[in-house]
Design a protein around this motif. Structure first.
Motif, PDB file in Angstrom:
ATOM      1  N   MET A 149      -1.985 -22.954  18.477  1.00  0.00           N
ATOM      2  CA  MET A 149      -2.439 -21.559  18.480  1.00  0.00           C
ATOM      3  C   MET A 149      -3.646 -21.358  17.568  1.00  0.00           C
ATOM      4  O   MET A 149      -4.495 -20.497  17.823  1.00  0.00           O
ATOM      5  CB  MET A 149      -1.303 -20.636  18.067  1.00  0.00           C
ATOM      6  CG  MET A 149      -0.147 -20.586  19.051  1.00  0.00           C
ATOM      7  SD  MET A 149       1.220 -19.525  18.506  1.00  0.00           S
ATOM      8  CE  MET A 149       0.427 -17.899  18.613  1.00  0.00           C
ATOM      9  N   THR A 150      -3.733 -22.123  16.501  1.00  0.00           N
ATOM     10  CA  THR A 150      -4.832 -21.992  15.548  1.00  0.00           C
ATOM     11  C   THR A 150      -5.886 -23.086  15.719  1.00  0.00           C
ATOM     12  O   THR A 150      -6.707 -23.288  14.822  1.00  0.00           O
ATOM     13  CB  THR A 150      -4.282 -22.028  14.114  1.00  0.00           C
ATOM     14  OG1 THR A 150      -3.557 -23.251  13.911  1.00  0.00           O
ATOM     15  CG2 THR A 150      -3.349 -20.855  13.860  1.00  0.00           C
ATOM     16  N   HIS A 151      -5.859 -23.789  16.835  1.00  0.00           N
ATOM     17  CA  HIS A 151      -6.804 -24.886  17.064  1.00  0.00           C
ATOM     18  C   HIS A 151      -8.207 -24.340  17.314  1.00  0.00           C
ATOM     19  O   HIS A 151      -8.383 -23.210  17.774  1.00  0.00           O
ATOM     20  CB  HIS A 151      -6.352 -25.732  18.248  1.00  0.00           C
ATOM     21  CG  HIS A 151      -6.913 -27.118  18.252  1.00  0.00           C
ATOM     22  ND1 HIS A 151      -8.140 -27.425  18.817  1.00  0.00           N
ATOM     23  CD2 HIS A 151      -6.425 -28.284  17.757  1.00  0.00           C
ATOM     24  CE1 HIS A 151      -8.371 -28.718  18.679  1.00  0.00           C
ATOM     25  NE2 HIS A 151      -7.355 -29.266  18.041  1.00  0.00           N
ATOM     26  N   ILE A 152      -9.207 -25.164  17.030  1.00  0.00           N
ATOM     27  CA  ILE A 152     -10.594 -24.739  17.212  1.00  0.00           C
ATOM     28  C   ILE A 152     -10.988 -24.723  18.682  1.00  0.00           C
ATOM     29  O   ILE A 152     -11.927 -24.015  19.073  1.00  0.00           O
ATOM     30  CB  ILE A 152     -11.528 -25.682  16.408  1.00  0.00           C
ATOM     31  CG1 ILE A 152     -12.945 -25.108  16.362  1.00  0.00           C
ATOM     32  CG2 ILE A 152     -11.504 -27.088  16.996  1.00  0.00           C
ATOM     33  CD1 ILE A 152     -13.875 -25.891  15.478  1.00  0.00           C
ATOM     34  N   SER A 153     -10.282 -25.472  19.523  1.00  0.00           N
ATOM     35  CA  SER A 153     -10.598 -25.532  20.950  1.00  0.00           C
ATOM     36  C   SER A 153     -10.003 -24.329  21.678  1.00  0.00           C
ATOM     37  O   SER A 153      -8.809 -24.033  21.533  1.00  0.00           O
ATOM     38  CB  SER A 153     -10.057 -26.831  21.555  1.00  0.00           C
ATOM     39  OG  SER A 153     -10.228 -26.843  22.954  1.00  0.00           O
ATOM     40  N   GLU A 154     -10.831 -23.640  22.484  1.00  0.00           N
ATOM     41  CA  GLU A 154     -10.346 -22.470  23.215  1.00  0.00           C
ATOM     42  C   GLU A 154      -9.322 -22.860  24.279  1.00  0.00           C
ATOM     43  O   GLU A 154      -8.366 -22.131  24.526  1.00  0.00           O
ATOM     44  CB  GLU A 154     -11.516 -21.726  23.876  1.00  0.00           C
ATOM     45  CG  GLU A 154     -12.459 -21.047  22.906  1.00  0.00           C
ATOM     46  CD  GLU A 154     -13.493 -21.998  22.333  1.00  0.00           C
ATOM     47  OE1 GLU A 154     -13.481 -23.182  22.764  1.00  0.00           O
ATOM     48  OE2 GLU A 154     -14.280 -21.591  21.464  1.00  0.00           O
ATOM     49  N   GLY A 155      -9.512 -24.018  24.928  1.00  0.00           N
ATOM     50  CA  GLY A 155      -8.563 -24.446  25.946  1.00  0.00           C
ATOM     51  C   GLY A 155      -7.181 -24.705  25.379  1.00  0.00           C
ATOM     52  O   GLY A 155      -6.165 -24.371  26.012  1.00  0.00           O
TER      53      GLY A 155
END
Length: 298
Positions: A149-155
């Protein structure tokens, strides 16, 4: 008999003639033997200990492929796990820890096809695993979900909402115990932190709505997707709080004093909050529940 004569008789050296074979020693070991190997691969695979899928791969083979560098191998391993577990459901309980750890680890995989296969497998497994069985391993699953949920990737962020949908349906009570972390994750999905200077030269952290023009969907649609999941999550918390109050009332009727009493559901939005606001929820025209929440600056 002299000593020299006796020594010659004890250690007499036989002289060999050219072209003749060396005589065989009396204590020589015969090393001439034949061996034959017997291979029973099918019998070993069908012994009931490690059943295989249609590709003749067992659970250990498929789990080991989950750590492969190739996205295609990992995707095929997830498909193979789904195939194997659908044929032999008893494997789920026997290898539940390994299965959940490998599936949760690919929530943040860089390849979208691998994440889609993991979500499909999780959707297949979740109805088959009871809440009390997944409880010891749920902190690991929740940690990987928060990381996604907090990842830098939008996908990866978008796919994390699909994982959250499955957990909200199958394990709503377990998600309530991670409410503090998940609520903060919801905020980070649609906003970012920014320092603001106050009148007394004190720096304070506030949250600002984020806009990403490179996202696959518009910022308004993305916020709507996040807020829809947030509404479901808050509804789960409200229903869980109502059930707890019902249990407490039952204890009061039995003249038992519970250690914990809740008249309202309290949600704390961490240090980035600036004020408190009471929200009244209504259902069928009647007041249903009072929620005291802390909201940040717009």
């Amino acid at each position: 008999m002299t000593k020299k004569r006796k020594h010659q008789e004890d250690f007499h050296k036989v002289k060999l003639k050219v072209g003749k074979k060396k005589p065989r020693l009396e204590n020589a070991t015969d090393t001439n033997f034949k061996t034959r190997s017997i291979h029973l691969p099918e019998q070993l695979r069908e012994d009931g200990i490690l059943p295989t899928n249609n590709r003749k791969l067992n659970i250990k083979d498929l789990l080991s492929q989950m750590n492969h560098y190739s996205a295609g191998v990992k995707q095929n391993a997830l498909f193979g796990l789904k195939d194997l577990l659908s044929q032999y459901p008893f494997i789920i309980d026997a290898h539940l820890s390994s299965i959940l750890s490998e599936i949760a680890a690919v929530f943040t995989d860089k390849d979208s096809t691998v994440r889609a296969a993991a979500i499909s497998l999780l959707q297949f497994l979740a109805p088959k695993i009871r809440a009390e069985h997944i409880l010891p391993f749920f902190p690991l699953v929740s940690a990987h979900l928060s990381s996604a949920m907090t990842h830098i990737s939008e996908g990866i962020q978008e796919d994390s909402l699909k994982v959250l949908d499955i957990l909200l349906v199958e394990y709503p009570s377990l998600l309530m115990d991670r409410s503090n972390v998940l609520l903060n994750n919801f905020v980070e999905l649609i906003s970012h932190q920014q320092l603001s200077k106050q009148l007394k030269n004190k720096e304070k952290i506030c949250w600002m709505l984020s806009v990403n023009p490179n996202r696959r969907v518009t910022s308004q649609q993305w916020r709507l997707n996040v807020l829809v999941r947030l509404r479901k999550f808050l509804q789960v918390m409200v229903e869980g709080s109502s059930e707890l109050e019902t249990d407490i009332e039952g204890l009061h009727e039995q003249n038992v004093s519970p250690q914990v009493q809740r008249n309202a559901l309290y949600m704390n939005w961490q240090e980035h909050a600036s004020g408190q606001q009471h929200i009244q929820l209504y259902e069928n025209g009647l007041k249903y529940q009072t929620i005291q929440t802390v909201v940040g600056e717009p």
